[in-house]
Each structure stands twice: as C-alpha cells, then as structure tokens.
Design a protein around this motif. Structure first.
Motif, PDB file in Angstrom:
ATOM      1  N   GLY A  30       4.348 -42.068 -23.401  1.00 50.27           N
ATOM      2  CA  GLY A  30       4.495 -41.904 -24.602  1.00 50.27           C
ATOM      3  C   GLY A  30       5.227 -40.676 -25.112  1.00 50.27           C
ATOM      4  N   ARG A  31       4.524 -39.569 -24.565  1.00 46.89           N
ATOM      5  CA  ARG A  31       5.075 -38.181 -25.242  1.00 46.89           C
ATOM      6  C   ARG A  31       6.508 -37.941 -25.031  1.00 46.89           C
ATOM      7  NH1 ARG A  31       2.160 -33.436 -26.193  1.00 46.89           N
ATOM      8  NH2 ARG A  31       0.248 -34.787 -26.505  1.00 46.89           N
ATOM      9  N   ILE A  32       6.844 -38.089 -23.696  1.00 46.83           N
ATOM     10  CA  ILE A  32       8.431 -37.952 -23.083  1.00 46.83           C
ATOM     11  C   ILE A  32       9.234 -38.920 -23.963  1.00 46.83           C
ATOM     12  CG2 ILE A  32      10.162 -37.712 -21.313  1.00 46.83           C
ATOM     13  CD1 ILE A  32       7.608 -37.245 -19.499  1.00 46.83           C
ATOM     14  N   ARG A  33       8.961 -40.119 -23.985  1.00 46.93           N
ATOM     15  CA  ARG A  33       9.691 -41.267 -24.791  1.00 46.93           C
ATOM     16  C   ARG A  33       9.761 -40.665 -26.175  1.00 46.93           C
ATOM     17  NH1 ARG A  33       6.690 -45.498 -24.474  1.00 46.93           N
ATOM     18  NH2 ARG A  33       7.488 -46.434 -22.658  1.00 46.93           N
ATOM     19  N   ASP A  34       8.801 -40.181 -27.005  1.00 43.27           N
ATOM     20  CA  ASP A  34       8.979 -39.457 -28.347  1.00 43.27           C
ATOM     21  C   ASP A  34       9.857 -38.450 -28.475  1.00 43.27           C
ATOM     22  OD1 ASP A  34       6.921 -41.559 -29.167  1.00 43.27           O
ATOM     23  OD2 ASP A  34       5.586 -39.963 -29.307  1.00 43.27           O
ATOM     24  N   MET A  35       9.888 -37.750 -27.364  1.00 39.85           N
ATOM     25  CA  MET A  35      10.765 -36.287 -27.497  1.00 39.85           C
ATOM     26  C   MET A  35      12.037 -36.635 -27.050  1.00 39.85           C
ATOM     27  SD  MET A  35       8.245 -33.892 -24.861  1.00 39.85           S
ATOM     28  CE  MET A  35       9.442 -32.483 -24.836  1.00 39.85           C
ATOM     29  N   VAL A  40      14.247 -34.204 -29.109  1.00 43.70           N
ATOM     30  CA  VAL A  40      13.876 -32.834 -28.424  1.00 43.70           C
ATOM     31  C   VAL A  40      14.318 -32.702 -27.122  1.00 43.70           C
ATOM     32  CG1 VAL A  40      11.961 -31.570 -27.867  1.00 43.70           C
ATOM     33  CG2 VAL A  40      11.671 -32.909 -29.946  1.00 43.70           C
ATOM     34  N   LEU A  41      14.354 -33.986 -26.375  1.00 40.82           N
ATOM     35  CA  LEU A  41      15.149 -33.908 -25.062  1.00 40.82           C
ATOM     36  C   LEU A  41      16.401 -34.554 -25.389  1.00 40.82           C
ATOM     37  CD1 LEU A  41      12.258 -34.918 -22.774  1.00 40.82           C
ATOM     38  CD2 LEU A  41      13.434 -32.707 -23.182  1.00 40.82           C
ATOM     39  N   PRO A  42      17.556 -33.766 -25.675  1.00 37.94           N
ATOM     40  CA  PRO A  42      18.790 -34.569 -25.910  1.00 37.94           C
ATOM     41  C   PRO A  42      19.557 -35.544 -25.029  1.00 37.94           C
ATOM     42  CG  PRO A  42      18.756 -32.089 -26.458  1.00 37.94           C
ATOM     43  CD  PRO A  42      17.833 -32.492 -25.536  1.00 37.94           C
ATOM     44  N   ALA A  43      20.271 -36.385 -25.380  1.00 34.87           N
ATOM     45  CA  ALA A  43      21.166 -37.349 -24.343  1.00 34.87           C
ATOM     46  C   ALA A  43      21.912 -36.249 -23.772  1.00 34.87           C
ATOM     47  CB  ALA A  43      21.829 -38.266 -25.288  1.00 34.87           C
ATOM     48  N   GLY A  50       9.351 -28.032 -14.554  1.00 35.22           N
ATOM     49  CA  GLY A  50       8.453 -26.946 -14.587  1.00 35.22           C
ATOM     50  C   GLY A  50       8.020 -26.661 -16.013  1.00 35.22           C
ATOM     51  N   ASN A  51       8.986 -26.631 -17.020  1.00 38.79           N
ATOM     52  CA  ASN A  51       8.775 -26.211 -18.485  1.00 38.79           C
ATOM     53  C   ASN A  51       8.124 -27.333 -18.873  1.00 38.79           C
ATOM     54  OD1 ASN A  51      10.145 -23.819 -17.879  1.00 38.79           O
ATOM     55  ND2 ASN A  51      11.752 -24.413 -18.829  1.00 38.79           N
ATOM     56  N   LEU A  52       8.698 -28.567 -18.701  1.00 40.41           N
ATOM     57  CA  LEU A  52       8.128 -29.813 -19.620  1.00 40.41           C
ATOM     58  C   LEU A  52       6.685 -30.020 -19.094  1.00 40.41           C
ATOM     59  CD1 LEU A  52       8.254 -32.049 -21.243  1.00 40.41           C
ATOM     60  CD2 LEU A  52       9.311 -33.573 -19.429  1.00 40.41           C
ATOM     61  N   GLY A  53       6.152 -29.968 -17.840  1.00 40.01           N
ATOM     62  CA  GLY A  53       4.965 -30.084 -17.395  1.00 40.01           C
ATOM     63  C   GLY A  53       4.120 -29.262 -17.748  1.00 40.01           C
ATOM     64  N   ARG A  54       4.571 -27.882 -18.140  1.00 39.02           N
ATOM     65  CA  ARG A  54       3.904 -26.726 -18.676  1.00 39.02           C
ATOM     66  C   ARG A  54       3.545 -27.005 -20.220  1.00 39.02           C
ATOM     67  NH1 ARG A  54       6.759 -23.009 -17.421  1.00 39.02           N
ATOM     68  NH2 ARG A  54       8.098 -22.483 -19.430  1.00 39.02           N
ATOM     69  N   ASP A  55       4.464 -27.404 -21.007  1.00 36.17           N
ATOM     70  CA  ASP A  55       4.333 -27.684 -22.536  1.00 36.17           C
ATOM     71  C   ASP A  55       3.429 -28.946 -22.539  1.00 36.17           C
ATOM     72  OD1 ASP A  55       6.244 -25.878 -22.906  1.00 36.17           O
ATOM     73  OD2 ASP A  55       7.894 -27.396 -23.127  1.00 36.17           O
ATOM     74  N   LEU A  56       3.290 -30.025 -21.525  1.00 35.90           N
ATOM     75  CA  LEU A  56       2.508 -31.175 -21.816  1.00 35.90           C
ATOM     76  C   LEU A  56       1.108 -30.827 -21.124  1.00 35.90           C
ATOM     77  CD1 LEU A  56       4.875 -33.896 -21.005  1.00 35.90           C
ATOM     78  CD2 LEU A  56       4.389 -33.055 -23.412  1.00 35.90           C
ATOM     79  N   GLY A  57       0.947 -29.744 -20.051  1.00 36.59           N
ATOM     80  CA  GLY A  57      -0.231 -29.414 -19.606  1.00 36.59           C
ATOM     81  C   GLY A  57      -0.541 -30.424 -18.362  1.00 36.59           C
TER      82      GLY A  57
END
Length: 229
Positions: A30-35, A40-43, A50-57
């Motif tokens: 759900g969070r990635i779909r929102d991004m 926030v995550l452009p086409a 690594g960065n995404l996992g860190r941001d989402l915890g």
C-alpha cells in the motif's frame, strides 16, 4: 497501532515513518503503491531497494515480495539487470486501457441498477458524500483513494465477479495516471461533476444513464491526462 489504522483507512502517511502494521505485506504494498500514485517514485525510475527499505523501516525480503506483487499488478517491471523499475505507460497504453475501463464500467453500471440492493446504493451514497468532504478539504490522496473505492464498489454491486476481476487489474495499473487527472482545480472539479452524475443515475436506477455517465467519465479522464503523458 496508529499507523495501522491510518493505512487501513486509506489516509496518506509521511513516507519516512516506519511501518508497524501486523499485516506487513499489505502495508508495504500500500505504501509503495501510494508513492507511485503520487509520483514520489516516478514512472521509469529504478527502485533502490536499500534506500526504500530504510525509509519504510523494513528488510529486503518483505520489500522484494511487495515489489513482486506490484509487478503482478503491472505497476512495477522486474528486470534481471536493473532490478525493479516503475512502469512507464505510453499514451496509447493509457488510452487503450481507459477505453476498456469505460466499456467495463458501462456494463457494470447497467447491471448494478438491476442487481443493487437499497443498502448497496446507500453505502455508495455515503462514500460519495465523504468523497465530497475530502474534495472540499482538498485532501487529494484520500479523495483519490475513496474515488477509486467508489468505482470498485460500482463493480461489486453489479454482482458479476468476472467483470470485477478484469476491471480490478486495469484499475490498479492506472492509479498514477488517473491521479494526475485531478491536477488543477478545473480538472478536479470536472471529475467531481462526473461523479455527481453517476450518483444521480444510480439512485434513479437508470441503467442507461449510469452506463453513459461512466463511459463519458473515462473519455474525459483521457482528455484530462493526455497532455501529461
């Protein structure tokens, strides 16, 4: 626990707050779909795990499972050489999909007017009224999620599971595209006007009027998004 309630309610969250929901897979998806929806995550961009996992915890294992799921929805492309890429749709891809969605929703509208119970219609009216409240507050992401939920509910009350399944695939794929259709006050107001017409037709159980309103809404969606593609 607060995060869990907000995610389940479809409310936007700060992208850098860690996820603590029990159903971790759904929360990450759900969070990635929102991004992706919000850009926030452009086409066309590569997802840096690594960065995404860190941001989402979250660790890489549940993150990769979430990316695989989003790939099954058509929002992510998995490349052996580059990893996960946010899918980029061509104008033709979008127009073709919106044409099919318009036909599916038109059929669903006719069926819904025949099959829906009064409780079904009252439920969608309550969702519609809540959507208008979000529009008045200019809470765009929450508005959009409820807007999409209304479209899904129209399919559900058609009582045709095969139709709802096919529709769900295309609707999930076009979330970002349809989100940008609300950019700018005139486009957003036009989308709300379309929904008002849909609601009037549904409450009147006028299948032809609802079918026409849903089909017209998809044609107007194309007009609202084509210049941004």
């Amino acid at each position: 626990m607060e995060d869990a309630l907000e995610i389940e309610a479809g409310l936007p969250l700060d992208d850098h707050r860690p996820i603590v929901r029990h159903n971790l897979h759904d929360a990450i998806v759900g969070r990635i779909r929102d991004m992706i929806t919000e850009g926030v995550l452009p086409a066309g961009s590569r997802v840096h795990e690594g960065n995404l996992g860190r941001d989402l915890g979250v660790s890489r294992t549940p993150l990769r499972e979430a990316l695989k799921y989003l790939a099954s929805e058509g929002l992510i492309e998995l490349s052996p050489g580059r990893g996960a890429i946010v899918r980029k749709f061509s104008p033709k891809d979008v127009r073709d999909a919106l044409t099919v969605l318009g036909a599916l929703e038109a059929l669903a509208g006719r069926l819904a007017c025949e099959a829906a119970t009064e409780a079904d219609i009252r439920e969608i009216r309550a969702m519609h009224d809540r959507m208008l409240e979000l529009y008045a507050r200019r809470d765009r992401l929450s508005y959009f999620k409820l807007n999409q939920a209304i479209h899904s509910a129209m399919l559900r009350i058609s009582r045709n599971d095969a139709l709802a399944d096919v529709h769900g695939v295309l609707q999930a794929r076009l979330k970002r595209i349809r989100y940008i259709g609300n950019e700018g006050p005139d486009k957003w107001a036009g989308a709300v006007e379309d929904h008002e017409a849909m609601m009037t037709a549904l409450e009147s159980r006028d299948g032809d009027a609802l079918a026409n309103a849903l089909s017209r809404h998809m044609k107007r969606t194309w007009e609202r998004v084509k210049d941004a593609l």
